[in-house]
Design an enzyme around this catalytic site. Structure first.
Site, PDB file in Angstrom:
ATOM      1  N   PRO A  14       0.824  -1.189   0.044  1.00 30.16           N
ATOM      2  CA  PRO A  14       0.135  -0.023   0.079  1.00 30.16           C
ATOM      3  C   PRO A  14       0.883   1.374  -0.018  1.00 30.16           C
ATOM      4  O   PRO A  14       1.879   1.279   0.666  1.00 30.16           O
ATOM      5  CB  PRO A  14      -0.932  -0.199   1.207  1.00 30.16           C
ATOM      6  CG  PRO A  14      -0.086  -1.092   2.199  1.00 30.16           C
ATOM      7  CD  PRO A  14       0.519  -2.006   1.108  1.00 30.16           C
ATOM      8  N   ASN A  15       0.217   2.400  -0.839  1.00 27.28           N
ATOM      9  CA  ASN A  15       0.884   3.802  -0.852  1.00 27.28           C
ATOM     10  C   ASN A  15       2.245   3.673  -1.507  1.00 27.28           C
ATOM     11  O   ASN A  15       2.622   4.829  -1.931  1.00 27.28           O
ATOM     12  CB  ASN A  15       1.015   4.109   0.717  1.00 27.28           C
ATOM     13  CG  ASN A  15      -0.232   4.334   1.229  1.00 27.28           C
ATOM     14  OD1 ASN A  15      -1.010   4.847   1.009  1.00 27.28           O
ATOM     15  ND2 ASN A  15      -0.028   3.312   2.678  1.00 27.28           N
ATOM     16  N   ARG A  22       5.139  11.050  -2.407  1.00 26.35           N
ATOM     17  CA  ARG A  22       4.483  10.462  -1.144  1.00 26.35           C
ATOM     18  C   ARG A  22       6.095  10.700  -0.292  1.00 26.35           C
ATOM     19  O   ARG A  22       7.144  10.376  -0.380  1.00 26.35           O
ATOM     20  CB  ARG A  22       4.503   9.384  -1.142  1.00 26.35           C
ATOM     21  CG  ARG A  22       4.395   8.526   0.234  1.00 26.35           C
ATOM     22  CD  ARG A  22       4.100   7.219   0.357  1.00 26.35           C
ATOM     23  NE  ARG A  22       3.903   6.676   1.630  1.00 26.35           N
ATOM     24  CZ  ARG A  22       4.440   5.420   1.895  1.00 26.35           C
ATOM     25  NH1 ARG A  22       4.712   4.517   1.153  1.00 26.35           N
ATOM     26  NH2 ARG A  22       4.071   5.131   3.319  1.00 26.35           N
ATOM     27  N   TYR A  27      11.334   8.754   0.944  1.00 26.13           N
ATOM     28  CA  TYR A  27      11.222   7.865  -0.013  1.00 26.13           C
ATOM     29  C   TYR A  27      11.912   8.184  -1.403  1.00 26.13           C
ATOM     30  O   TYR A  27      12.059   7.261  -2.187  1.00 26.13           O
ATOM     31  CB  TYR A  27       9.822   7.275  -0.137  1.00 26.13           C
ATOM     32  CG  TYR A  27       9.104   6.630   1.101  1.00 26.13           C
ATOM     33  CD1 TYR A  27       9.546   5.596   1.550  1.00 26.13           C
ATOM     34  CD2 TYR A  27       8.068   7.423   1.614  1.00 26.13           C
ATOM     35  CE1 TYR A  27       9.128   5.117   2.697  1.00 26.13           C
ATOM     36  CE2 TYR A  27       7.586   6.748   2.860  1.00 26.13           C
ATOM     37  CZ  TYR A  27       8.131   5.738   3.296  1.00 26.13           C
ATOM     38  OH  TYR A  27       7.534   5.090   4.415  1.00 26.13           O
ATOM     39  N   ASN A  78       7.989  -5.576  -1.311  1.00 25.53           N
ATOM     40  CA  ASN A  78       8.044  -4.295  -0.145  1.00 25.53           C
ATOM     41  C   ASN A  78       6.533  -4.209   0.309  1.00 25.53           C
ATOM     42  O   ASN A  78       5.712  -3.956  -0.356  1.00 25.53           O
ATOM     43  CB  ASN A  78       8.567  -3.005  -1.033  1.00 25.53           C
ATOM     44  CG  ASN A  78       8.555  -1.890  -0.041  1.00 25.53           C
ATOM     45  OD1 ASN A  78       7.890  -1.922   1.000  1.00 25.53           O
ATOM     46  ND2 ASN A  78       9.329  -0.781  -0.549  1.00 25.53           N
ATOM     47  N   ALA A  81       3.021  -0.728   4.714  1.00 28.69           N
ATOM     48  CA  ALA A  81       2.838  -0.616   6.301  1.00 28.69           C
ATOM     49  C   ALA A  81       2.419  -2.096   6.349  1.00 28.69           C
ATOM     50  O   ALA A  81       2.458  -2.386   7.731  1.00 28.69           O
ATOM     51  CB  ALA A  81       1.785   0.400   6.437  1.00 28.69           C
ATOM     52  N   HIS A  84       4.283  -4.463   8.877  1.00 32.30           N
ATOM     53  CA  HIS A  84       4.519  -4.174  10.488  1.00 32.30           C
ATOM     54  C   HIS A  84       3.252  -5.061  11.341  1.00 32.30           C
ATOM     55  O   HIS A  84       3.180  -5.124  12.282  1.00 32.30           O
ATOM     56  CB  HIS A  84       4.446  -2.930  10.823  1.00 32.30           C
ATOM     57  CG  HIS A  84       5.341  -2.000   9.979  1.00 32.30           C
ATOM     58  ND1 HIS A  84       6.791  -2.290  10.256  1.00 32.30           N
ATOM     59  CD2 HIS A  84       5.434  -1.085   9.179  1.00 32.30           C
ATOM     60  CE1 HIS A  84       7.405  -1.532   9.410  1.00 32.30           C
ATOM     61  NE2 HIS A  84       6.703  -0.740   8.614  1.00 32.30           N
ATOM     62  N   ASP A  91       1.759 -15.354   6.685  1.00 30.93           N
ATOM     63  CA  ASP A  91       1.242 -16.835   6.371  1.00 30.93           C
ATOM     64  C   ASP A  91       1.105 -17.173   4.944  1.00 30.93           C
ATOM     65  O   ASP A  91       1.593 -18.396   4.470  1.00 30.93           O
ATOM     66  CB  ASP A  91      -0.415 -17.243   6.964  1.00 30.93           C
ATOM     67  CG  ASP A  91      -0.327 -17.185   8.715  1.00 30.93           C
ATOM     68  OD1 ASP A  91       0.873 -17.225   9.256  1.00 30.93           O
ATOM     69  OD2 ASP A  91      -1.197 -17.182   9.060  1.00 30.93           O
ATOM     70  N   GLU A 102      12.701  -9.409   1.603  1.00 30.88           N
ATOM     71  CA  GLU A 102      11.818  -8.352   2.027  1.00 30.88           C
ATOM     72  C   GLU A 102      12.519  -7.123   1.938  1.00 30.88           C
ATOM     73  O   GLU A 102      13.979  -6.904   1.827  1.00 30.88           O
ATOM     74  CB  GLU A 102      11.788  -8.391   3.733  1.00 30.88           C
ATOM     75  CG  GLU A 102      11.096  -7.287   4.289  1.00 30.88           C
ATOM     76  CD  GLU A 102      10.937  -7.397   5.907  1.00 30.88           C
ATOM     77  OE1 GLU A 102      11.195  -8.278   6.342  1.00 30.88           O
ATOM     78  OE2 GLU A 102      10.373  -6.243   6.195  1.00 30.88           O
ATOM     79  N   HIS A 104      12.872  -2.673   1.718  1.00 30.84           N
ATOM     80  CA  HIS A 104      12.237  -1.428   1.900  1.00 30.84           C
ATOM     81  C   HIS A 104      13.085  -0.217   1.295  1.00 30.84           C
ATOM     82  O   HIS A 104      14.291  -0.335   1.518  1.00 30.84           O
ATOM     83  CB  HIS A 104      12.376  -1.071   3.422  1.00 30.84           C
ATOM     84  CG  HIS A 104      11.441  -2.332   4.242  1.00 30.84           C
ATOM     85  ND1 HIS A 104      10.104  -2.406   4.014  1.00 30.84           N
ATOM     86  CD2 HIS A 104      11.778  -3.324   4.852  1.00 30.84           C
ATOM     87  CE1 HIS A 104       9.630  -3.295   4.892  1.00 30.84           C
ATOM     88  NE2 HIS A 104      10.737  -4.058   5.066  1.00 30.84           N
ATOM     89  N   LEU A 105      12.698   0.811   0.784  1.00 27.61           N
ATOM     90  CA  LEU A 105      13.442   1.838   0.383  1.00 27.61           C
ATOM     91  C   LEU A 105      14.074   2.764   1.735  1.00 27.61           C
ATOM     92  O   LEU A 105      15.381   2.978   1.635  1.00 27.61           O
ATOM     93  CB  LEU A 105      12.474   3.037  -0.150  1.00 27.61           C
ATOM     94  CG  LEU A 105      11.914   2.431  -1.470  1.00 27.61           C
ATOM     95  CD1 LEU A 105      10.474   3.274  -1.673  1.00 27.61           C
ATOM     96  CD2 LEU A 105      12.850   2.740  -2.577  1.00 27.61           C
ATOM     97  N   SER A 106      13.217   3.016   2.554  1.00 32.38           N
ATOM     98  CA  SER A 106      13.993   3.365   3.916  1.00 32.38           C
ATOM     99  C   SER A 106      14.182   2.448   4.871  1.00 32.38           C
ATOM    100  O   SER A 106      14.123   1.380   4.600  1.00 32.38           O
ATOM    101  CB  SER A 106      12.746   4.318   4.674  1.00 32.38           C
ATOM    102  OG  SER A 106      11.898   3.416   5.046  1.00 32.38           O
ATOM    103  N   ARG A 111      13.728   4.294  12.120  1.00 36.18           N
ATOM    104  CA  ARG A 111      12.508   5.285  12.174  1.00 36.18           C
ATOM    105  C   ARG A 111      11.358   5.130  13.481  1.00 36.18           C
ATOM    106  O   ARG A 111      12.146   4.807  14.557  1.00 36.18           O
ATOM    107  CB  ARG A 111      11.627   5.219  10.948  1.00 36.18           C
ATOM    108  CG  ARG A 111      12.460   5.364   9.696  1.00 36.18           C
ATOM    109  CD  ARG A 111      11.674   5.195   8.418  1.00 36.18           C
ATOM    110  NE  ARG A 111      10.644   6.065   8.070  1.00 36.18           N
ATOM    111  CZ  ARG A 111       9.510   5.906   7.349  1.00 36.18           C
ATOM    112  NH1 ARG A 111       9.698   4.892   6.493  1.00 36.18           N
ATOM    113  NH2 ARG A 111       8.606   6.658   7.194  1.00 36.18           N
ATOM    114  N   ARG A 115       7.588   0.853  13.470  1.00 34.61           N
ATOM    115  CA  ARG A 115       8.291   0.255  12.315  1.00 34.61           C
ATOM    116  C   ARG A 115       9.191  -0.710  12.396  1.00 34.61           C
ATOM    117  O   ARG A 115       9.679  -1.374  11.666  1.00 34.61           O
ATOM    118  CB  ARG A 115       8.563   1.546  11.320  1.00 34.61           C
ATOM    119  CG  ARG A 115       7.563   2.447  10.890  1.00 34.61           C
ATOM    120  CD  ARG A 115       8.070   3.290   9.816  1.00 34.61           C
ATOM    121  NE  ARG A 115       7.405   4.554   9.610  1.00 34.61           N
ATOM    122  CZ  ARG A 115       6.326   4.538   8.815  1.00 34.61           C
ATOM    123  NH1 ARG A 115       6.095   3.567   7.979  1.00 34.61           N
ATOM    124  NH2 ARG A 115       5.763   5.822   8.804  1.00 34.61           N
TER     125      ARG A 115
END
Ligand code: DQA
Length: 153
Positions: A14-15, A22, A27, A78, A81, A84, A91, A102, A104-106, A111, A115
């Protein structure tokens, strides 16, 4: 890599469709399409066909992981959210028989405290975070290395 081409699924949660607009200070200014193009180029160079799906809906991501069973050799995800708190994604990935990266950009560990928990990490082969868009190339390289190692063992 001279073996058969392998298919790898890249999932964006999402997002991430808003990347570029954003929170650019967190990001960056590249769009999701920019990152996917970068990942696809890295994949092509390593004999991998990359499929990409972005969704803001947990169920769609879960269904995509199910559909990847027996079809994709590996998954790069990625989860946004969902990282978390989505035990459903956890599952689904646990039921996928192949490497999971997995991404992530950040660097979520640097943070907000909330997170720092990833429910995806326990079912991931490894995590790449904090390298911005370069992480997409790193994730493809990681997947290619793991698949090459599996193929030769
Ligand atoms: C993110 C980190 C998550 O904490 C956040 O919710 C995102 C993006 C990243 O790529 O840095 O949406 O996954």
């Amino acid at each position: 890599m001279n073996g058969p081409r392998r298919s790898v699924l890249l999932l964006s949660g999402p997002n991430l469709n808003l990347l570029g607009e954003r929170e650019p200070s967190v990001y960056g200014t590249a769009t999701l399409a920019d990152h996917v193009a970068r990942a696809a180029a890295a994949a092509t160079a390593r004999g991998i066909d990359l499929q990409h799906l972005q969704s803001n809906h947990e169920g769609e991501l879960v269904a995509a992981v199910h559909a990847a069973r027996g079809r994709s050799a590996a998954i790069i995800v990625n989860p946004g959210a969902f990282t978390h708190y989505s035990w459903a994604l956890h599952d689904a990935l646990a039921a996928f028989d192949g490497p999971v990266v997995e991404l992530h950009l950040s660097n979520p560990d640097g943070r907000e405290p909330w997170r720092r928990t990833s429910v995806v990490a326990p079912v991931a082969t490894g995590t790449i975070s904090g390298f911005g868009g370069h992480g997409y190339e790193l994730a493809v390289a990681a997947v290619a290395t793991v698949l090459d190692r599996e193929a030769s063992s």
